[in-house]
Design an enzyme around this catalytic site. Structure first.
Site, PDB file in Angstrom:
ATOM      1  N   ASP A 245       0.859  -1.186   0.000  1.00 56.47           N
ATOM      2  CA  ASP A 245       0.000   0.000   0.000  1.00 56.47           C
ATOM      3  C   ASP A 245       0.893   1.233   0.000  1.00 56.47           C
ATOM      4  O   ASP A 245       2.015   1.200   0.516  1.00 56.47           O
ATOM      5  CB  ASP A 245      -0.916   0.006   1.225  1.00 56.47           C
TER       6      ASP A 245
ATOM      7  N   THR B 183     -12.168   1.510  -5.660  1.00 52.53           N
ATOM      8  CA  THR B 183     -12.791   2.019  -6.888  1.00 52.53           C
ATOM      9  C   THR B 183     -13.932   2.941  -6.470  1.00 52.53           C
ATOM     10  O   THR B 183     -15.105   2.620  -6.645  1.00 52.53           O
ATOM     11  CB  THR B 183     -13.320   0.872  -7.769  1.00 52.53           C
TER      12      THR B 183
ATOM     13  N   LEU C  72     -17.500  -9.286   0.785  1.00 52.48           N
ATOM     14  CA  LEU C  72     -17.312  -9.045   2.209  1.00 52.48           C
ATOM     15  C   LEU C  72     -18.304  -8.008   2.716  1.00 52.48           C
ATOM     16  O   LEU C  72     -18.651  -7.061   2.017  1.00 52.48           O
ATOM     17  CB  LEU C  72     -15.887  -8.549   2.488  1.00 52.48           C
TER      18      LEU C  72
ATOM     19  N   LYS D 114     -21.166  -8.752  -8.305  1.00 55.00           N
ATOM     20  CA  LYS D 114     -21.181  -8.009  -7.041  1.00 55.00           C
ATOM     21  C   LYS D 114     -22.170  -6.842  -7.112  1.00 55.00           C
ATOM     22  O   LYS D 114     -22.955  -6.619  -6.188  1.00 55.00           O
ATOM     23  CB  LYS D 114     -19.781  -7.498  -6.720  1.00 55.00           C
TER      24      LYS D 114
ATOM     25  N   CYS E  80     -19.633   1.141   0.160  1.00 57.00           N
ATOM     26  CA  CYS E  80     -19.859   0.178  -0.926  1.00 57.00           C
ATOM     27  C   CYS E  80     -21.255   0.293  -1.543  1.00 57.00           C
ATOM     28  O   CYS E  80     -21.393   0.615  -2.717  1.00 57.00           O
ATOM     29  CB  CYS E  80     -19.633  -1.248  -0.415  1.00 57.00           C
TER      30      CYS E  80
END
Length: 454
Positions: free
Chosen positions: A30, A85, A148, A212, A268
């Site tokens: 990262d 994203t 998740l 998803k 999300c």
């Protein structure tokens, strides 16, 4: 196998720790040095139940490391792309800037024959773009979407509902890509899960990209549907909790995601349904575009309904009133405040002149610097002191367990909005409280409440 995980946020950190627990040697990469430092010491930079135990296990066994040095991926057999994203700042589409940078960086270092596997939630057609960004024919490419849930991410990784592999030639004559090298590599990675009986679906890349978003769109639909029914119940004097309980007994419908309340938030679900809508618009599928627009608008409208109800219970205006808000995280068991419905309502009330005091078991540190117009307290008793109205906006167990008699001793007026419909209404009313839920018929008695207030 030796595996790199690029991006160590909620998805990447949990995925890296899970892979190490399966016996793989994993390096998480990262660009955020502070985040990497926390993870390398075995500390999660965000609250996620069970994650620090996995991190400690990976550190102790020597199978898990974290670094900012991208060169460490050079000898890895597989590279998982787990970067964010986020929604674009100027539109509903997903911002793929981080994904492009990660893809190009991996391509510059990966050894021949390595597999690159995306896990981030992306618009349909992204895999083709990743292939272009990689610019190498000697790298395998697949998409392995994540499913998740924050608060249960560790469990969802260790005991997933399903595994999905999206590969370029999944429709080949060999039978949905089962002979694809990337499939064989993924089967090796996930061998413990496959041996435990976790279902595996192999499909083409476009299907994997949509899965998803399609799943999130369906869950968002159920949540917005029951919240629309809650508004109808308030207007009719009905009780949405009994309505949803009866509906949920139908096996075709089920109980999950049929709890009316303040609506969904987080990093999300909101951005995924907006991206899904943008994809439908680009593909000229007007029905999905309109449908997702309605789902989003109902969800955001719940926040306005709660703010309007609070104003009504304060005689038409919250100006000058002390309001206690229980909850800052977008849901329990996380410290994530992205698109938090609780903070949205708190900010609306503060903007209308209220003195808003917010408490949360885990999210205060993330919230207090971003919202200077709000006061934050680390404990519920301190936040409740002198409140003229209480709003329960995030259903933490600590708030559900509050004693109505003890709570009454701290407030100025015994008025509470249970915007998550989790309190025992009879017990609170017996303690002298005026309690109002969402869709329980209480708010319907207040004719001046404006629905879908901005």
């Amino acid at each position: 196998m030796k595996i790199s995980v690029i991006g160590c946020g909620y998805l990447g950190a949990v995925h890296a720790a899970t892979l190490a627990s399966m016996g793989h040697t994993v390096v998480g990469i990262d660009t955020d040095a502070d985040k990497v430092g926390h993870l390398a010491r075995g500390f999660a930079p965000f609250f996620e139940p069970g994650l620090e135990d996995l991190l400690a296990d990976g550190r102790d066994t020597g199978r898990l490391a974290f670094s900012t040095d991208m060169d460490l991926v050079a000898d890895c057999d597989m590279h998982f792309l787990c970067v964010g994203t986020p929604q674009s700042k100027t539109s509903d589409v997903a911002d793929l800037t981080y994904l492009e940078a990660a893809s190009r960086s991996v391509a510059a270092r990966a050894k021949a024959g390595a597999a690159v596997v995306g896990k981030s939630t992306v618009p349909v057609g992204t895999v083709r773009r990743v292939r272009e960004w990689l610019g190498r024919d000697d790298l395998e490419l697949a998409w392995n979407p994540e499913f998740l849930r924050q608060g249960t991410a560790v469990k969802d990784s260790l005991v997933p509902d399903r595994l999905v592999y999206g590969v370029d030639d999944a429709d080949d004559d060999a039978g949905v890509g089962v002979g694809h090298r990337a499939v064989r590599i993924l089967d090796e990675v996930y061998a413990p899960l496959l041996h435990a009986g976790v279902p595996r679906i192999v499909c083409n890349a476009a299907t994997a990209e949509l899965i998803k978003s399609a799943a999130n769109a369906y869950l968002a639909t159920k949540l917005s549907y029951i919240n629309a029914m809650a508004e109808l119940c308030d207007a009719a004097g009905a009780d949405v909790t009994q309505l949803s309980a009866a509906m949920g007994l139908d096996p075709r419908i089920g109980q999950r995601y049929l709890a009316a309340g303040l609506g969904f938030g987080g990093g999300c679900l909101p951005k995924d349904i907006r991206s899904f809508r943008a994809q439908a618009r680009d593909l000229a599928v007007d029905s999905v575009d309109a449908w997702m627009g309605l789902v989003d608008s109902i969800n955001v409208g719940q926040r306005g309904r709660v703010a309007a109800l609070a104003a009504d219970l304060c005689g038409g205006s919250v100006a000058g009133r002390r309001i206690a808000v229980l909850g800052a995280a977008f849901k329990p068991d996380t410290d994530d405040i992205r698109d938090s419905p609780a903070l949205d309502v708190a900010v609306r009330l503060a903007g209308a002149g209220a003195h808003v005091v917010v408490t949360d078991p885990k999210a205060i540190n993330n919230a207090w610097m971003r919202y200077p117009q709000l006061q934050f307290e680390s404990s519920a008793p301190a936040a409740l002191e002198g409140a003229e109205i209480v709003l329960l906006l995030t259903e933490w167990p600590e708030f559900r367990a509050l004693d109505p008699f003890e709570t009454a001793s701290r407030v100025r007026r015994q008025v509470i909005i249970d915007a998550r419909n989790v309190l025992d209404g009879d017990a609170w009313r017996a303690a002298g409280w005026d309690l109002y839920g969402m869709g329980t018929g209480d708010a319907g008695l207040l004719s001046s409440v404006e629905t879908h207030a901005g």
